[in-house]
Design a protein around this motif. Structure first.
Motif, short mmCIF file in Angstrom:
data_model
loop_
_atom_site.label_atom_id
_atom_site.label_comp_id
_atom_site.label_asym_id
_atom_site.label_seq_id
_atom_site.Cartn_x
_atom_site.Cartn_y
_atom_site.Cartn_z
N UNK A 1 7.73 -4.21 1.92
CA UNK A 1 6.95 -5.24 1.90
C UNK A 1 5.26 -4.67 2.30
N UNK A 2 5.60 -3.68 3.41
CA UNK A 2 4.35 -3.26 4.10
C UNK A 2 4.23 -1.59 4.19
N UNK A 3 5.20 -1.07 4.62
CA UNK A 3 5.30 0.35 4.80
C UNK A 3 4.83 1.16 3.38
N UNK A 4 5.60 0.79 2.21
CA UNK A 4 5.47 1.26 0.95
C UNK A 4 3.92 1.02 0.47
N UNK A 5 3.69 -0.06 0.73
CA UNK A 5 2.33 -0.44 0.19
C UNK A 5 1.19 0.08 0.98
N UNK A 6 1.32 0.18 2.07
CA UNK A 6 0.30 0.98 3.02
C UNK A 6 0.23 2.48 2.56
N UNK A 7 1.43 3.09 2.21
CA UNK A 7 1.35 4.61 2.02
C UNK A 7 1.04 4.69 0.39
N UNK A 8 0.94 3.61 -0.37
CA UNK A 8 0.58 3.52 -1.82
C UNK A 8 -1.01 3.24 -1.95
N UNK A 9 -1.52 3.13 -0.58
CA UNK A 9 -3.02 3.32 -0.58
C UNK A 9 -3.68 1.70 -0.92
N UNK B 1 -5.18 8.35 9.38
CA UNK B 1 -5.05 7.63 10.44
C UNK B 1 -4.94 6.15 10.21
N UNK B 2 -5.56 5.55 9.38
CA UNK B 2 -5.56 4.12 9.33
C UNK B 2 -4.12 3.90 8.58
N UNK B 3 -3.70 4.53 7.97
CA UNK B 3 -2.25 4.29 7.41
C UNK B 3 -1.20 4.48 8.78
N UNK B 4 -1.44 5.62 9.20
CA UNK B 4 -0.55 5.97 10.44
C UNK B 4 -0.69 4.85 11.52
N UNK C 1 2.89 7.07 -7.07
CA UNK C 1 2.03 8.00 -6.49
C UNK C 1 1.10 9.10 -7.40
N UNK C 2 1.88 9.13 -8.64
CA UNK C 2 1.02 9.83 -9.87
C UNK C 2 0.03 8.74 -10.02
N UNK D 1 7.79 7.65 0.46
CA UNK D 1 6.67 7.11 0.90
C UNK D 1 6.84 6.76 2.42
N UNK D 2 8.07 6.27 2.84
CA UNK D 2 8.16 5.87 4.21
C UNK D 2 8.30 7.19 4.97
N UNK D 3 8.93 7.94 4.50
CA UNK D 3 9.16 9.48 4.97
C UNK D 3 7.66 10.05 5.63
#
Length: 277
Positions: A138-146, A98-101, A70-71, A241-243
């Motif tokens: 594999x997916x959710x954290x990477x999406x939220x990491x940008x 919106x794209x991430x959600x 995140x940093x 990240x998932x939260x």
């Protein structure tokens, strides 16, 4: 007469000694059994402590790595803002949120429809949970990491096929497993195969490519997934990240459903459930 008396006395004394020996042996066996039970309890306690320590260590490592990512992402965003004159467009931020959600919602919908697999109304929350153990890292954290490589602009054309194959998996497991996947032994037996199905089949169908680094991804453990399921109050700390992703899904649910194709997928998937027999 004297000899008979002495012989009888000797035999009686011997019998008394044998009884005393048997008594001592029985007492010793009882004590040994109690000691073995105490040792087993200590072994079990040690295993629980070691498991708890390992889980806590793993969660701390994940949390630290998440905060580090995140940093790093924040630094990149600030550098980008500086290059653009220090101003970040709110519209750009909203579009990315919106794209991430939307991406997370699409995966949630696919998982939901796999879980609700049969014409008899059977559900497979255990398969859903074990699937999340690989999809989260594999997916959710990477999406939220940008990581924009994992963003889905719309419902993949292959989504219905992924659901069909996932339901076939569930049906097979229901026919061959005596217990649900949430059983620790059954989870350990089948997690690898289900993870590999996602990495080798389902995700390549969704993204039209197989990630080069997917084999290096470590799925979440059963203990972590049970913690995610059973302790929602701890999700923000243990799975930040998932939260955050789930909060985004809830916050932007209206915009997401309008652009995701989820209602159409749910309708089609409901009509293609499998016969449980």
């Amino acid at each position: 007469m004297m000899l008979d008396y002495e012989l009888t006395r000797f035999i009686g004394h011997k019998a008394a000694l044998s009884n005393q020996i048997n008594k001592f042996e029985a007492e010793i066996q009882v004590k040994i059994k109690k000691l073995e039970e105490a040792a087993n309890k200590l072994d079990e306690a040690q295993e629980r402590i070691l498991l708890g320590v390992a889980l806590y260590k793993k969660q701390c490592e994940r949390s630290s790595n998440t905060q580090l990512r995140q940093a790093e992402r924040k630094i990149k965003e600030l550098e980008k803002q500086l290059q653009q004159g220090g101003v970040q467009s709110k519209n750009d931020t909203d579009i990315m949120a919106v794209a991430r959600g939307r991406t997370l919602s699409i995966f949630d919908s696919i998982l939901f429809n796999i879980s609700n697999w049969s014409t008899a109304g059977d559900a497979a929350p255990d398969f859903e949970l074990i699937s999340q153990s690989i999809l989260f890292p594999a997916v959710y954290e990477r999406v939220m990491n940008g990581n924009e490589d994992y963003i889905l602009d719309s419902m993949p054309a292959s989504a219905l096929e992924v659901i069909r194959r996932g339901r076939e998996w569930v049906k097979h497991l229901r026919q061959t497993c005596e217990r649900a996947l949430i059983d620790p032994a059954i989870w350990a037996q089948h997690q690898h195969a289900i993870v590999q199905w996602w990495l080798d089949d389902a995700l390549p169908l969704i993204y039209d490519v197989r990630g080069d680094d997917w084999d290096d991804i470590e799925p979440f453990s059963q203990q972590e997934m049970i913690a995610w399921r059973d302790f929602p109050a701890n999700r923000a700390l243990s799975f930040p990240l998932i939260f955050d992703g789930m909060e985004t899904v809830t916050k932007l649910s209206g915009e997401i459903r309008e652009t995701s194709g989820i209602p159409e997928l749910d309708k089609s998937a409901m009509q293609t459930r499998l016969d449980p027999l």
